[in-house]
Design a protein around this motif. Structure first.
Motif, PDB file in Angstrom:
ATOM      1  N   GLN A   1       0.266  12.112 -10.147  1.00  0.00           N
ATOM      2  CA  GLN A   1       0.263  11.104 -11.208  1.00  0.00           C
ATOM      3  C   GLN A   1      -1.094  10.398 -11.325  1.00  0.00           C
ATOM      4  OE1 GLN A   1       2.614  11.105 -13.261  1.00  0.00           O
ATOM      5  NE2 GLN A   1       4.041  12.332 -12.048  1.00  0.00           N
ATOM      6  N   VAL A   2      -1.799  10.273 -10.221  1.00  0.00           N
ATOM      7  CA  VAL A   2      -3.122   9.643 -10.272  1.00  0.00           C
ATOM      8  C   VAL A   2      -4.108  10.543 -11.011  1.00  0.00           C
ATOM      9  CG1 VAL A   2      -5.079   8.849  -8.874  1.00  0.00           C
ATOM     10  CG2 VAL A   2      -2.735   8.290  -8.193  1.00  0.00           C
ATOM     11  N   ARG A   3      -3.945  11.861 -10.865  1.00  0.00           N
ATOM     12  CA  ARG A   3      -4.819  12.825 -11.539  1.00  0.00           C
ATOM     13  C   ARG A   3      -6.285  12.505 -11.260  1.00  0.00           C
ATOM     14  NH1 ARG A   3      -1.672  12.968 -17.419  1.00  0.00           N
ATOM     15  NH2 ARG A   3       0.336  13.604 -16.585  1.00  0.00           N
ATOM     16  N   VAL A   4      -6.655  12.664 -10.017  1.00  0.00           N
ATOM     17  CA  VAL A   4      -8.011  12.327  -9.586  1.00  0.00           C
ATOM     18  C   VAL A   4      -9.027  13.206 -10.311  1.00  0.00           C
ATOM     19  CG1 VAL A   4      -9.578  12.190  -7.626  1.00  0.00           C
ATOM     20  CG2 VAL A   4      -7.171  11.570  -7.338  1.00  0.00           C
ATOM     21  N   ASP A   5      -9.885  12.574 -11.093  1.00  0.00           N
ATOM     22  CA  ASP A   5     -10.936  13.294 -11.813  1.00  0.00           C
ATOM     23  C   ASP A   5     -12.311  12.733 -11.463  1.00  0.00           C
ATOM     24  OD1 ASP A   5     -10.638  10.857 -12.979  1.00  0.00           O
ATOM     25  OD2 ASP A   5     -10.189  11.592 -14.995  1.00  0.00           O
ATOM     26  N   GLY A   6     -12.373  12.077 -10.317  1.00  0.00           N
ATOM     27  CA  GLY A   6     -13.616  11.468  -9.853  1.00  0.00           C
ATOM     28  C   GLY A   6     -13.295  10.425  -8.799  1.00  0.00           C
ATOM     29  N   PRO A   7     -14.299   9.688  -8.352  1.00  0.00           N
ATOM     30  CA  PRO A   7     -14.056   8.638  -7.340  1.00  0.00           C
ATOM     31  C   PRO A   7     -13.073   7.589  -7.855  1.00  0.00           C
ATOM     32  CG  PRO A   7     -16.413   9.051  -7.646  1.00  0.00           C
ATOM     33  CD  PRO A   7     -15.715   9.764  -8.750  1.00  0.00           C
ATOM     34  N   ILE A   8     -12.315   7.002  -6.948  1.00  0.00           N
ATOM     35  CA  ILE A   8     -11.360   5.965  -7.314  1.00  0.00           C
ATOM     36  C   ILE A   8     -11.512   4.762  -6.381  1.00  0.00           C
ATOM     37  CG2 ILE A   8      -9.671   7.654  -8.147  1.00  0.00           C
ATOM     38  CD1 ILE A   8      -8.021   7.040  -5.602  1.00  0.00           C
ATOM     39  N   HIS A   9     -11.001   3.636  -6.829  1.00  0.00           N
ATOM     40  CA  HIS A   9     -10.839   2.464  -5.968  1.00  0.00           C
ATOM     41  C   HIS A   9      -9.355   2.360  -5.644  1.00  0.00           C
ATOM     42  CE1 HIS A   9     -14.904   1.036  -6.488  1.00  0.00           C
ATOM     43  NE2 HIS A   9     -14.774   0.896  -7.796  1.00  0.00           N
ATOM     44  N   LEU A  10      -9.026   2.172  -4.369  1.00  0.00           N
ATOM     45  CA  LEU A  10      -7.640   1.969  -3.956  1.00  0.00           C
ATOM     46  C   LEU A  10      -7.456   0.505  -3.584  1.00  0.00           C
ATOM     47  CD1 LEU A  10      -4.813   3.093  -3.205  1.00  0.00           C
ATOM     48  CD2 LEU A  10      -5.713   3.503  -0.900  1.00  0.00           C
ATOM     49  N   VAL A  11      -6.500  -0.155  -4.244  1.00  0.00           N
ATOM     50  CA  VAL A  11      -6.168  -1.549  -3.945  1.00  0.00           C
ATOM     51  C   VAL A  11      -4.786  -1.557  -3.315  1.00  0.00           C
ATOM     52  CG1 VAL A  11      -5.771  -3.848  -4.897  1.00  0.00           C
ATOM     53  CG2 VAL A  11      -7.579  -2.398  -5.856  1.00  0.00           C
ATOM     54  N   ALA A  12      -4.709  -2.036  -2.078  1.00  0.00           N
ATOM     55  CA  ALA A  12      -3.461  -2.020  -1.318  1.00  0.00           C
ATOM     56  C   ALA A  12      -2.839  -3.410  -1.302  1.00  0.00           C
ATOM     57  CB  ALA A  12      -3.720  -1.528   0.104  1.00  0.00           C
ATOM     58  N   LEU A  13      -1.598  -3.491  -1.768  1.00  0.00           N
ATOM     59  CA  LEU A  13      -0.830  -4.725  -1.707  1.00  0.00           C
ATOM     60  C   LEU A  13       0.234  -4.592  -0.627  1.00  0.00           C
ATOM     61  CD1 LEU A  13      -0.176  -5.289  -5.537  1.00  0.00           C
ATOM     62  CD2 LEU A  13      -2.226  -5.840  -4.232  1.00  0.00           C
ATOM     63  N   GLY A  14       0.993  -5.641  -0.419  1.00  0.00           N
ATOM     64  CA  GLY A  14       2.101  -5.576   0.528  1.00  0.00           C
ATOM     65  C   GLY A  14       1.818  -6.361   1.797  1.00  0.00           C
ATOM     66  N   GLY A  15       2.879  -6.920   2.367  1.00  0.00           N
ATOM     67  CA  GLY A  15       2.745  -7.761   3.542  1.00  0.00           C
ATOM     68  C   GLY A  15       2.158  -7.060   4.744  1.00  0.00           C
ATOM     69  N   ASP A  16       2.467  -5.782   4.931  1.00  0.00           N
ATOM     70  CA  ASP A  16       1.965  -5.060   6.105  1.00  0.00           C
ATOM     71  C   ASP A  16       0.450  -4.891   6.038  1.00  0.00           C
ATOM     72  OD1 ASP A  16       4.515  -4.374   7.523  1.00  0.00           O
ATOM     73  OD2 ASP A  16       4.940  -3.472   5.590  1.00  0.00           O
ATOM     74  N   MET A  17      -0.073  -4.590   4.836  1.00  0.00           N
ATOM     75  CA  MET A  17      -1.524  -4.455   4.702  1.00  0.00           C
ATOM     76  C   MET A  17      -2.206  -5.813   4.794  1.00  0.00           C
ATOM     77  SD  MET A  17      -2.859  -1.481   4.650  1.00  0.00           S
ATOM     78  CE  MET A  17      -4.411  -1.556   3.760  1.00  0.00           C
ATOM     79  N   ARG A  18      -1.556  -6.859   4.297  1.00  0.00           N
ATOM     80  CA  ARG A  18      -2.137  -8.197   4.459  1.00  0.00           C
ATOM     81  C   ARG A  18      -2.218  -8.563   5.934  1.00  0.00           C
ATOM     82  NH1 ARG A  18       1.225  -9.216  -0.038  1.00  0.00           N
ATOM     83  NH2 ARG A  18       2.798 -10.257   1.247  1.00  0.00           N
ATOM     84  N   PHE A  19      -1.167  -8.222   6.677  1.00  0.00           N
ATOM     85  CA  PHE A  19      -1.151  -8.498   8.110  1.00  0.00           C
ATOM     86  C   PHE A  19      -2.291  -7.745   8.803  1.00  0.00           C
ATOM     87  CE2 PHE A  19       0.162  -7.723  12.473  1.00  0.00           C
ATOM     88  CZ  PHE A  19       0.570  -8.991  12.875  1.00  0.00           C
ATOM     89  N   ALA A  20      -2.446  -6.460   8.467  1.00  0.00           N
ATOM     90  CA  ALA A  20      -3.533  -5.666   9.059  1.00  0.00           C
ATOM     91  C   ALA A  20      -4.888  -6.258   8.705  1.00  0.00           C
ATOM     92  CB  ALA A  20      -3.445  -4.217   8.572  1.00  0.00           C
ATOM     93  N   GLY A  21      -5.016  -6.711   7.457  1.00  0.00           N
ATOM     94  CA  GLY A  21      -6.287  -7.290   7.028  1.00  0.00           C
ATOM     95  C   GLY A  21      -6.658  -8.525   7.822  1.00  0.00           C
TER      96      GLY A  21
END
Length: 547
Positions: free
Chosen positions: A239-259
């Motif tokens: 669904q992302v259909r990568v056709d070049g570089p991308i930016h990944l933005v991660a939401l969610g409590g687990d990633m906030r905790f890791a951050g």
């Protein structure tokens, strides 16, 4: 207060916040705030019930005052047996009762100032109606079970201010991913436009439950998790259909905790970068630990410790899938989006309306629609909607639904000319339209279905099952669509400006700068029957040169 819910990880209540009288705010029930008021949102999730209390100012600014969280095992019940147990329901009720007492401290007595939503755990439970009714009886709170499209819309509202403030300098696709206890939300954005949105049944708690009772080694358990995760990541990558570089933005409590563990200087507000090598190393370390060790070493709550490993493994594998050296972390969450939605008075923002219309046009192109003709009809529908606002009295939401239906009313021609209106109804109901819930797609599909042939009938099952307000709204919108189509009967788009006048017992549509409207007048005579049936007046078409 002894029974005020908090957790070890959760930010404590902010000190010095003045409690407000319930009489001080003045708002319209379904409009924008006239001066500041205190409101609350409650998110009933798979592993916890969270509440945010905030002050909304007249300009739409939101200032969060309080944030609370309590664990509950709704997801464990729902994902394993599709049924919420009596014990879990009653625990949820007790948490919500405590929250009501907290709300009274802020002067929030009326439930009109509280929005309560439930996501995948309640949505998938066979006895969700019993849960909703029990909560209402015990607390007076009306629980709204959000479908995937509404979750995506609210996620979009919560994250977009952060993306705007980040001001990415390159035109890469931005892939926003939020993993919760029961599902993972995906938004693909480029240049501020949503290219794709979808919800996947991949959740941290759902993953953890696949290992329940397993006596496998840590390595074998990780292998099982990876096999589950990678199957979904393949679908996400398609669904992302990568056709070049991308930016990944991660939401969610687990990633906030890791951050917060890996980036101790992060202010927790601004969008920040995290090296994926650090993320993978942290995920590897957490996956080798049991829940008690995670709680002891990182100060996590037991609630967080349950889902941290599966969630971080998922994000880690996602960065590998897209060959990323960095991932962006964001504090935005569902409650932020809900508060912004309340700040707008529940109205769809212009940015959101534009996203929905772009999604409709993308769907039309898939079915080879006549885009120029569809745009002309849609614009005429919008003008009729505005000109006749005093007649139809529909909310602004229906302006968007009518516009989308106008764009898509002929897509059924892709299948067959005969009964194309019914084919359009089927396509719209079963397609992805960003931000539109299942019920809203039903409304759009019905408006398009009634662009020709039969009027809305009780024998039509989907129409019959609508509530009265929606039945009337569909009939009104379909009547306006028929008039718009008649105005573009030549398919030339030559009629662009109109004015609507009430003369005695008829509606007059005045068309300036067009001398001959004989073809449109004939089409109007045939198309205006539904309008006359609904509004009780015939329609006359007139040019400015007609005396």
């Amino acid at each position: 207060m002894a029974d005020s819910p908090t957790t070890k990880k959760q930010a404590t209540r902010k000190k010095g916040v003045k409690k407000r009288s319930a009489k001080s705010p003045a708002t319209k029930k379904s409009g924008r705030v006239r001066r500041s008021e205190v409101v609350a949102v409650i998110d009933i999730g798979a592993i916890s019930i969270r509440m945010a209390v905030a002050e909304i100012h007249a300009g739409g600014a939101v200032r969060q005052l309080d944030s609370l969280i309590q664990p509950v095992e709704l997801g464990r019940d729902s994902f394993n047996q599709r049924f919420l147990t009596r014990g879990t329901i009653e625990k949820s009720v007790e948490i919500l009762r405590r929250y009501r007492r907290t709300l009274l401290e802020y002067g929030i007595e009326s439930t009109d100032r509280v929005r309560v939503v439930a996501t995948s755990a309640v949505r998938e439970a066979s006895n969700r109606l019993a849960f909703i009714d029990r909560v209402y009886v015990a607390t007076g709170l009306d629980v709204e079970v959000m479908d995937e499209a509404e979750v995506n819309r609210i996620t979009f509202m919560g994250v977009m201010p952060h993306l705007h403030s980040a001001a990415f300098e390159d035109p890469r696709k931005i892939v926003v991913v939020e993993m919760g206890g029961g599902s993972t939300e995906l938004l693909v954005i480029r240049g501020g436009n949503v290219l794709h949105s979808e919800s996947f049944r991949l959740g941290a708690l759902r993953l953890q439950e696949t290992l329940r009772g397993s006596r496998a080694t840590a390595s074998a358990r990780r292998g099982l998790l990876e096999s589950h995760i990678k199957r979904t990541l393949m679908r996400m990558a398609d669904q992302v259909r990568v056709d070049g570089p991308i930016h990944l933005v991660a939401l969610g409590g687990d990633m906030r905790f890791a951050g917060h563990c890996l980036l101790p200087d992060w202010d927790g507000v601004s969008l920040t970068r995290l090296d994926t090598a650090d993320l993978r190393a942290f995920a590897d370390k957490v996956l080798r630990m049991d829940e008690d060790q995670i709680v002891k070493q990182y100060g996590a709550s037991f609630l967080d410790a349950q889902t941290l490993g599966p969630a971080l493994l998922t994000y880690s594998l996602l960065t590998e899938r897209f060959s990323l050296d960095e991932v962006y972390l964001c504090e935005a969450n569902l409650r932020d989006g809900l508060l912004r939605d309340m700040a707008s008075g529940g109205d769809w923002t212009s940015e959101f309306r534009d996203q929905t219309i772009r999604s409709a046009r993308a769907l039309g192109r898939r079915f080879d629609y006549d885009e120029s003709y569809a745009n002309s009809v849609a614009e005429l529908s919008r003008r009729l909607f505005t000109e006749l606002a005093d007649e139809h009295k529909l909310s602004q939401r229906f302006e968007v639904l009518l516009y989308v239906a106008s764009l898509l009313h002929e897509i059924g021609l892709f299948i067959n000319v005969q009964s194309n209106h019914k084919h359009a109804f089927y396509i719209i109901r079963n397609s992805e339209l960003f931000g539109l819930s299942k019920s809203e797609k039903n409304l759009v599909g019905l408006i398009a279905r009634y662009y020709r042939r039969a009027f809305p009938q009780p024998s039509h099952e989907v129409y019959r099952n609508l509530n009265r307000d929606d039945r009337v709204a569909v009939a009104k919108a379909a009547a306006l669509l028929r008039l718009a189509i008649a105005l573009n009967d030549t398919r030339s788009g030559r009629i662009r400006e109109i004015r609507c006048l009430r003369e005695e017992k008829r509606l007059v549509i005045v068309v300036p700068d067009v001398e001959d409207v004989s073809l449109e007048r004939l089409a109007m005579q045939k198309a205006s029957g539904l309008f006359q049936e609904i509004f009780g007046v015939p329609v006359l078409l007139r040019t400015t040169s007609t005396r």
